[in-house]
Design an enzyme around this catalytic site. Sequence first.
Site, short mmCIF file in Angstrom:
data_model
loop_
_atom_site.label_atom_id
_atom_site.label_comp_id
_atom_site.label_asym_id
_atom_site.label_seq_id
_atom_site.Cartn_x
_atom_site.Cartn_y
_atom_site.Cartn_z
N GLU A 30 -185.02 -75.75 -104.54
CA GLU A 30 -183.79 -74.94 -104.51
C GLU A 30 -182.67 -75.62 -103.72
O GLU A 30 -181.50 -75.31 -103.91
CB GLU A 30 -184.07 -73.56 -103.91
CG GLU A 30 -184.96 -72.70 -104.77
CD GLU A 30 -184.30 -72.28 -106.09
OE1 GLU A 30 -183.07 -72.11 -106.12
OE2 GLU A 30 -185.02 -72.15 -107.08
N GLU A 59 -177.88 -77.81 -101.40
CA GLU A 59 -177.82 -76.79 -100.35
C GLU A 59 -178.92 -77.04 -99.33
O GLU A 59 -179.96 -76.39 -99.36
CB GLU A 59 -177.95 -75.40 -100.99
CG GLU A 59 -176.84 -75.12 -101.99
CD GLU A 59 -177.04 -73.81 -102.72
OE1 GLU A 59 -176.45 -72.80 -102.29
OE2 GLU A 59 -177.79 -73.81 -103.72
N GLU A 111 -175.41 -70.76 -115.69
CA GLU A 111 -176.08 -71.74 -114.83
C GLU A 111 -177.12 -72.50 -115.63
O GLU A 111 -177.88 -71.91 -116.40
CB GLU A 111 -176.84 -71.08 -113.68
CG GLU A 111 -176.02 -70.44 -112.63
CD GLU A 111 -176.88 -69.88 -111.49
OE1 GLU A 111 -178.09 -70.21 -111.39
OE2 GLU A 111 -176.34 -69.11 -110.69
N LYS A 115 -180.49 -74.02 -97.52
CA LYS A 115 -181.02 -72.91 -98.31
C LYS A 115 -182.50 -72.71 -98.03
O LYS A 115 -183.25 -73.67 -97.85
CB LYS A 115 -180.80 -73.21 -99.81
CG LYS A 115 -181.05 -72.04 -100.71
CD LYS A 115 -180.63 -72.39 -102.14
CE LYS A 115 -180.68 -71.18 -103.03
NZ LYS A 115 -180.20 -71.52 -104.39
#
Length: 175
Positions: free
Chosen positions: A157, A148, A100, A151
């Site tokens: 994030e 996302e 990642e 999330k």
Amino acid sequence: MDVLATSSPPSSAVFKDDYMKQIVALLGTTGAPLLVNVYPYFAYIGDQKNIDLNFSLFQPSSRVIKDNGLSYTNLFDAMVDAVYAALRSAKVQVPVVISESGWPSAGGVGASVANARTYNQNLINHVGKGTPSKSQPLETYVFAMFNENRKTGAETEKHFGLFNPDKSPVYPIKF
């Protein structure tokens, strides 16, 4: 990266816990790679006083780390070579795969569409060259495919994706 006791300069890196030496030794016996998440963004926001944004984005910077005859012109290479140094210190040779890496497009300091596009495009363009200590292509995966929006946690994030939840691109990328 949290498994390293230190990472700067890269050659000084060692694993902070003995269990990591056991894990990489096991990987060495099986031929499996060590998967590493490398996020210069988090290093940058954690130490903006000493880490230049351009150095973090693979951009020209006044920051250059000199270490044992090697010159680091970007934070990604310094972080990856710290992992290689920790492996050498543990006397283990295993392939390293960047499982990642990415940069958020919104939600925090330094998180913008322009910076995410710059980081991810420069990452794609760069990893085929390797790092100063290991000049071979580095298998690397960009995180994430989609933002996302549901999330929990820090706002950043939610914004690491190349695409929005409606499948529209966050920004163009050249592959």
